[in-house]
Design an enzyme around this catalytic site. Sequence first.
Site, PDB file in Angstrom:
ATOM      1  N   ASP A 159     -11.686   3.336  -1.100  1.00 50.18           N
ATOM      2  CA  ASP A 159     -10.252   3.318  -1.373  1.00 50.18           C
ATOM      3  C   ASP A 159      -9.447   2.961  -0.131  1.00 50.18           C
ATOM      4  O   ASP A 159      -9.386   3.732   0.825  1.00 50.18           O
ATOM      5  CB  ASP A 159      -9.814   4.686  -1.896  1.00 50.18           C
ATOM      6  CG  ASP A 159      -8.406   4.677  -2.467  1.00 50.18           C
ATOM      7  OD1 ASP A 159      -7.801   3.596  -2.556  1.00 50.18           O
ATOM      8  OD2 ASP A 159      -7.904   5.757  -2.830  1.00 50.18           O
ATOM      9  N   ASP A 213      -5.406  -3.417  -2.453  1.00 50.49           N
ATOM     10  CA  ASP A 213      -5.867  -2.079  -2.824  1.00 50.49           C
ATOM     11  C   ASP A 213      -7.199  -2.120  -3.565  1.00 50.49           C
ATOM     12  O   ASP A 213      -7.282  -2.663  -4.668  1.00 50.49           O
ATOM     13  CB  ASP A 213      -4.809  -1.393  -3.689  1.00 50.49           C
ATOM     14  CG  ASP A 213      -5.186   0.044  -4.034  1.00 50.49           C
ATOM     15  OD1 ASP A 213      -5.815   0.709  -3.187  1.00 50.49           O
ATOM     16  OD2 ASP A 213      -4.849   0.493  -5.138  1.00 50.49           O
TER      17      ASP A 213
END
Length: 437
Positions: free
Chosen positions: A123, A305
């Site tokens: 992440d 992302d």
Amino acid sequence: MKLTAAPVLLALAWLRPSQAAPTPDLPLGLDMLAGSMSPPAQASKVTLPFARRVGYASSNNIVQFDQARAQFLRDRAQGKYVGVSSATEAASAVNVDATSRIVSYTANVQIGDPPTNYSLLIDTGSSNTWAGANMSNPYVFSETTVVTPNTVFVSYGSGFFGGVEVMDQISLGPELTITMQGLGAALVSSGFDGVDGIMGIGPQDLTCGTQLPGLNECVPTVVDNAWKQGLLEAYEIGISFTPSTTQAEMNGELTFGGIDERKYKGTLNYVNITSTSPASHYVGIEQTVTYGGTEILSPTAGIIDTGTTLLLLATNAFDAYQNMTGATMDQTTGLLQIDEEQYEALESLYFSIGDTVYEFTPDAQLWPRSLNEYIGGDPDGIYLIVSDNGAVAGSGLDFINGMGWLERFYTVYDVGNSRVGFATTSHTHSKSNFRTN
């Protein structure tokens, strides 16, 4: 596990006789190199494989999950989640049913000595690393575990975890073992079925405000500490991810400490992290988006992302895209759907980032048709991965280039120089998503 059990579990964590006692002379903050560390190994760059796994859609769909994450990223940058001190508070901040995670990108790491294996989500939109989400594979306190005075709670918009902040050793590969790394030992969590936790590789500032009583403390990421300990050639991480049409495949690589020249073509082009908030809090850049020859998103800020699957555009840009493609909204999947004639007329999206234009081909805009069943779609349907960001342009986070975008371009997060690099790959113009098998 009931959420109300969290305070009891946190107390019990302090009483475990098998865990190492807190080191009395360590400051509350984790941003240090303890004198007891082993001498650093020779600096290198290390590759860690990671996999994509696609599960079956639940009552919520992939769009709802990504949109909830987008809203969370905006809210967190405004301080909404700072000082969350209990599982109950964290649960109240969750926007989507925890079972809605459909796509996961995970790497296998080892924590502690003797080591325990964990599968962690990759992440760039968060920076706390933690494990213990899976009750059958809890965080194991070993000889290298040092408990800090802090508890830690982090919300992710579609889930959360709470536990004890520890310092421990984590191995990201045979040649990359980081000592005294700040990690969360989860005692309660929600929204992480099938994985053990998260490896956060975003900016360190995202960890600030996640601990109590150390509310003003931040936790260096695994990349930060690996660099400080002299383990990496460069203060950066390369991300290579290739298109896949199968349900589970080891098709990604993270290169810690440098770039892998074999994974891209031509030149890496760098841009600075944007100064526009809230994108500036993440791996944020500025770009312009054009469909065919028509600009649908003026120069604006957004983020790269790995925790988002789709390509999310500001509402007005999404509306323009839908109108120009003639797509209709499919209520089951939440994705735009087109027919074969519309696909034949589909034009490329062009992303102007810095001085370079990157082509996102019609095939790249498709959800892999061979995986339609996993999102509840028609086996022969044609679905687009471009979706609504949930806010009109001007929010300061007007797009999210998720993994569907990243699989077409090699990406480097240059932490030390606060910049991001992109390059085309042999997969930029590949045609695989349209195939049904």
